[in-house]
Design a protein around this motif. Structure first.
Motif, PDB file in Angstrom:
ATOM      1  N   CYS A 255       0.850  -1.195   0.000  1.00  0.00           N
ATOM      2  CA  CYS A 255       0.000   0.000   0.000  1.00  0.00           C
ATOM      3  C   CYS A 255       0.883   1.241   0.000  1.00  0.00           C
TER       4      CYS A 255
ATOM      5  N   THR B 165       0.629   3.628   1.860  1.00  0.00           N
ATOM      6  CA  THR B 165       0.943   3.957   3.257  1.00  0.00           C
ATOM      7  C   THR B 165       2.258   3.286   3.686  1.00  0.00           C
TER       8      THR B 165
ATOM      9  N   HIS C 156      -0.290  -4.183   5.673  1.00  0.00           N
ATOM     10  CA  HIS C 156      -1.610  -4.247   6.320  1.00  0.00           C
ATOM     11  C   HIS C 156      -2.686  -4.670   5.319  1.00  0.00           C
TER      12      HIS C 156
ATOM     13  N   CYS D   4      -7.040  -3.008   2.094  1.00  0.00           N
ATOM     14  CA  CYS D   4      -6.886  -1.584   2.410  1.00  0.00           C
ATOM     15  C   CYS D   4      -7.337  -0.764   1.218  1.00  0.00           C
TER      16      CYS D   4
END
Ligand SMILES: [Zn+2]
Ligand SMILES: [Zn+2]
Length: 332
Positions: A42, A44, A64, A151
């Motif tokens: 991701c 992030t 995640h 996500c």
């Protein structure tokens, strides 16, 4: 086991992460020990590796968007058995008692903790997750296709809701990576006309292949005014651009956790006529269950770019350099 740790956050991604041998974690009471089968990469993770989001735990293991199977139950866990397929997502823990948790806004819980930021995530052979925050996953998808749903899919789904697109409305999508390509399909299935604005020619082509009505450059004016827009690109310069593309009364939702500075807004030009600018902060478990249930009922096309787990650093560098069309996924 082996795990990738964020050792030296910074712009040199080849140095930021290191893959090291570590002890297999033990599931705490209420937790599951999960063997990782696939983990999505991701944006992030990129922000954590690059230091845009300072790590909350030294040498944290990122990741995640974890698809795995249960190896072991911590004390007191019911409802799971070894071998069950589960998903591990960004929201890892909330207090359950604050005014936000009690009012259906657990995404705003001040005590919330996050996978791959506060606790070790899925760039590893195994990880743990509180059983209350593990997701059941839909059938009909490979583990690599499931990972980005956890996500990219969930946050995009929440962002779309926050954008308050009216039924049959005109949606603008700024940036077209992992999250946007899934969100576009949700909106299309709900009857929206989708206009995609992104600098990448490959992403423009993917958007048109998936059914977007138009695809243009990030700063282009869409062919019709927008009832709603979602900004996925982490580029603050695009906020006034997207606001100006809105119809009167339209809403722009900013999906990312990190955004470069927003230039000065002009009230008359960018906000007046009741245009609304909103952020999106994490997600609730209910958002996650809704998106996964939507994916069970509508076969989403997931553009997967697979990498072996050993190449996490390469996957992050490719994401940073815009070389990923769709979603990068590490395969165990
Ligand atoms: Zn709370
Ligand atoms: Zn994420």
């Amino acid at each position: 086991m082996l795990a990738w740790q964020v050792r030296s956050p910074g712009s040199d991604l080849s140095q930021a992460l290191r893959r090291v041998p570590v002890v297999v974690p033990r599931p705490a009471p209420g937790e599951l020990l999960v063997a990782v089968d696939a983990c999505g990469v991701c944006r992030t993770d990129l922000h954590v590796a690059a230091g845009d989001l300072p790590v909350h735990r030294a040498s944290v293991v990122p990741g995640h968007e974890v698809v795995g199977h249960v190896l072991e139950l911590g004390a007191g866990v019911t409802g799971f058995r070894p071998g069950d397929r589960v998903g591990v997502a960004w929201l890892r823990e909330t207090c359950g008692a604050c005014r936000y948790c009690r009012s259906g806004a657990e995404n705003l819980c001040p005590q919330s903790r996050y996978t791959g930021w506060d606790a070790d995530g899925g760039y590893a052979d195994c990880t743990t997750v509180p059983a209350d925050f593990a997701y059941a996953l839909p059938d009909g998808y490979s583990v690599a296709e499931l990972a980005p749903l956890l996500c990219a899919g969930i946050i995009g789904y929440r962002a779309l809701r926050r954008a308050e697109l009216p039924p049959g409305g005109r949606l603008g999508i700024y940036g077209f990576g992992a999250s946007a390509h899934l969100t576009a399909q949700v909106a299309l299935a709900q009857g929206a006309r989708v206009h995609v604005l992104t600098r990448s020619p490959q992403a423009q082509k993917l958007a048109l292949d998936l059914g977007a009505a138009s695809a243009g450059g990030a700063y282009d004016v869409p062919p019709e005014p927008l009832d709603a827009a979602v900004l996925f690109a982490p580029v603050g310069d695009l906020v006034p651009v997207a606001l100006q593309a809105l119809e009167r009364g339209g809403t722009l939702a900013v999906a990312g956790i990190h955004l470069s500075d927003i230039p000065t807004l002009d009230y008359e030009r960018d906000l007046f006529q009741e245009r609304t600018l909103r952020s999106v902060t994490s997600n609730t478990r209910e958002d996650g269950r809704e998106l996964l249930s939507f994916a069970a009922g509508h076969r989403l096309t997931v553009a997967v770019n697979p990498y072996p787990m050993a190449q996490a650093g390469i996957a992050l560098a490719d994401l940073a350099a815009d070389r990923v069309n769709g979603a990068a996924v590490l395969i165990a």
